[in-house]
Design a protein around this motif. Structure first.
Motif, PDB file in Angstrom:
ATOM      1  N   THR A 135       0.848  -1.185   0.000  1.00  0.00           N
ATOM      2  CA  THR A 135       0.000   0.000   0.000  1.00  0.00           C
ATOM      3  C   THR A 135       0.884   1.235   0.000  1.00  0.00           C
ATOM      4  O   THR A 135       2.068   1.177   0.290  1.00  0.00           O
ATOM      5  CB  THR A 135      -0.930   0.003   1.219  1.00  0.00           C
ATOM      6  N   GLY A 136       0.311   2.359  -0.305  1.00  0.00           N
ATOM      7  CA  GLY A 136       1.094   3.586  -0.409  1.00  0.00           C
ATOM      8  C   GLY A 136       1.063   4.081  -1.837  1.00  0.00           C
ATOM      9  O   GLY A 136       0.553   3.418  -2.731  1.00  0.00           O
ATOM     10  N   GLN A 137       1.613   5.223  -2.041  1.00  0.00           N
ATOM     11  CA  GLN A 137       1.562   5.858  -3.351  1.00  0.00           C
ATOM     12  C   GLN A 137       2.816   5.508  -4.168  1.00  0.00           C
ATOM     13  O   GLN A 137       3.901   5.962  -3.840  1.00  0.00           O
ATOM     14  CB  GLN A 137       1.457   7.380  -3.164  1.00  0.00           C
ATOM     15  N   PRO A 138       2.665   4.698  -5.226  1.00  0.00           N
ATOM     16  CA  PRO A 138       3.816   4.414  -6.086  1.00  0.00           C
ATOM     17  C   PRO A 138       4.287   5.687  -6.788  1.00  0.00           C
ATOM     18  O   PRO A 138       3.498   6.593  -7.050  1.00  0.00           O
ATOM     19  CB  PRO A 138       3.288   3.407  -7.102  1.00  0.00           C
ATOM     20  N   GLN A 139       5.567   5.746  -7.067  1.00  0.00           N
ATOM     21  CA  GLN A 139       6.142   6.898  -7.759  1.00  0.00           C
ATOM     22  C   GLN A 139       6.455   6.534  -9.199  1.00  0.00           C
ATOM     23  O   GLN A 139       6.985   5.452  -9.473  1.00  0.00           O
ATOM     24  CB  GLN A 139       7.445   7.323  -7.078  1.00  0.00           C
TER      25      GLN A 139
END
Length: 119
Positions: A3-7
């Motif tokens: 989870t989290g925002q991929p760059q």
């Protein structure tokens, strides 16, 4: 994928093992592509999961000869040090003729542990 925002990253900055697999797969070099995977790796493609070197080798061989197509790496994402997505635009003689596929990689110890391919 964590989870989290991929760059977004430049495709040429994907890890070497990912690039090596993608290059080998593109030219239908099954031994070269297989060498990028852990012996106990898994690949999920078209709703089927392939576990271990023998099953992945069989999948690579079948995938290499099933259709004729061109493939262009169009985007890359990095979720963390071990999770990447490489997006490819394919055009060829497969059903539909055009598709964008997302190759979702999980790495372990410098090799591919899991690969999930979806559209």
């Amino acid at each position: 994928m964590p989870t989290g925002q991929p760059q977004h990253i430049a495709p040429e900055t994907l890890p070497e093992v990912v690039t090596r697999y993608l290059d080998a797969h593109r030219v239908r070099d099954t031994p070269g592509a297989l060498a990028a995977f852990h012996p106990d790796a898994t690949v999920t493609d078209d709703g089927r999961t392939y576990r271990g070197a023998a099953a992945i080798e069989s999948w690579l061989t079948r995938a290499a000869g099933e259709y004729t197509y061109t493939s262009e790496l169009t985007a890359a994402l990095k979720a963390d040090q071990d999770h990447y997505v490489a997006t490819h635009h394919l055009e060829g003689d497969f059903p539909g003729g055009v598709v964008d596929l997302h190759y979702r990689f999980a790495l372990r110890d410098g090799r591919i542990e899991t690969l999930v391919i979806d559209s």
